[in-house]
Enzyme design. Structure first.
Site, PDB file in Angstrom:
ATOM      1  CE  LYS A  68      -3.624   2.217   2.795  1.00 19.57           C
ATOM      2  NZ  LYS A  68      -4.462   2.087   4.014  1.00 19.57           N
ATOM      3  CE  LYS A  82      -6.365   1.956  -0.584  1.00 17.26           C
ATOM      4  NZ  LYS A  82      -7.092   1.944   0.694  1.00 17.26           N
TER       5      LYS A  82
END
Length: 370
Positions: free
Chosen positions: A240, A293
């Site tokens: 992320k 992400k």
């Protein structure tokens, strides 16, 4: 003693409830110790059953073209039961209260919606504090939503995002030291307790997005000790990255940090080596699914994730900023919305993902047909 128990006398928790939960936890631990002692002393990554206990999780093990089964729809759950508020920076997306949830989802489930991921949005006065104690409140929006969805839609696969940023007064994803830096040890204990509360409530999958070191192993061990590791998927936000693409989400969830930023725990843009190490670590700690992400800006990381975790499903989160930019480009007449959404999503799949978290899910349910 867990961190949650340690601080119970200075939080909003009811001590009697804590005692009952503690007794249940101890009973589960005693019942599972004989069966799991080898796993606990060995590699937690040997625990595979949770990753395919649900029919949808089994479907995720296969590689294929874009289908409804690979789509996960994010939902922002308010603690105001009758709320249905449009999020201006996130086109066609709403914060919804519990009373609006089933009427909204019923037509989508009929069209083939298979999975949702829940984000809590506490708005009541006093619902946020330094420890994020409302994150696992049994009367909070996430746990109540899990229970409602299990009753209303028995075949729907329910994922609970696990983080503290929506629930802390400072907006960070863990518990802070006095100097404002992240206390990783206390944060991991707290995050793993929250994950357990969601699993106990009936979530099919818990998905920690906090990026604290070691939280996957901590959650897996607690799932094993509770005797439910075989029925709960552990999906890790493994790679992320920090950046500007989360703005609309933070508007929706009210989770912007009150000071500083999250660069000390989210990965730096361009940190490909760090992402690979994080993915390897989370696989070793027992993740059943690994996530990248944002999605479209990190196709190389999705490809790396598929290479490193070639035997695991790879998820990609098409984040709020990506979604908003596609809408803006379509509104400007660059391409039509359907074409842009399909091209972006199919690019993610070609890179190696087999699961996509997308705000376009309702549209895809129509576009993909029967």
């Amino acid at each position: 003693m867990s961190f949650s128990s340690l601080v119970s006398d200075i939080t909003y928790r009811d001590s009697d409830r804590d005692d009952r939960r503690s007794q249940v936890s101890r009973a589960r631990s005693y019942a599972s110790t004989a069966a799991t002692s080898v796993s606990i002393s060995g590699e937690v990554s040997s625990q595979l059953h949770g990753g395919y206990s649900h029919p949808l999780a089994r479907a995720w093990q296969a590689e294929r073209q874009l289908t409804k089964a690979m789509l996960i729809y994010p939902l922002f759950m308010s603690d105001r039961p009758d709320e249905e508020t449009l999020i201006p920076s996130l086109p066609n997306q709403y914060r919804r209260g519990l009373n609006k949830l089933v009427p909204f989802l019923t037509p989508l489930v009929r069209k083939g919606l298979r999975s949702v991921i829940l984000f809590g949005v506490p708005l009541a006065d006093g619902s946020k504090d330094a420890l994020g104690t409302s994150a696992d409140d049994p009367q909070g929006p996430v746990i109540q939503s899990i229970r409602l969805l299990r009753r209303a839609f028995p075949s729907l696969f329910i994922i609970a995002d696990v983080c503290l940023c929506e629930y802390t007064s400072h907006g960070h994803c863990g518990i802070l030291r006095d100097d404002g830096s992240l206390n990783n040890t206390l944060s991991v204990d707290r995050i793993s307790d929250v994950a357990m509360a969601y699993a106990d409530a009936g979530a099919h999958c818990v998905a920690p997005s906090d990026m604290n070191d070691g939280r996957i192993r901590a959650i897996k061990l607690k799932l094993i000790e509770a005797g439910i590791a075989h029925q709960v998927v552990l999906m890790s936000y493994s790679a992320k990255f920090s950046g500007c693409l989360y703005g609309p989400f933070r508007d929706a969830a009210g989770s912007a940090p009150s000071f500083g930023d999250r660069r000390c725990y989210q990965l730096p843009p361009g940190g490909r080596g760090l992402a690979r190490r994080a993915i390897q670590r989370d696989i070793q700690e027992g993740a059943d699914v690994i996530m990248v992400k944002p999605a479209s800006q990190y196709l190389d990381i999705i490809s790396d994730a598929k290479e490193i975790g070639k035997d695991l499903p790879v998820a990609a989160y098409q984040v709020s900023g990506e979604f908003a930019m596609i809408h803006a480009a379509a509104k400007a007449g660059v391409f039509d919305l359907k074409t842009m959404a399909f091209e972006a999503t199919e690019g993610i799949l070609r890179a190696g993902a087999s699961i996509v978290v997308s705000y376009f899910t309702p549209e895809f349910l129509d576009w993909l047909g029967n």
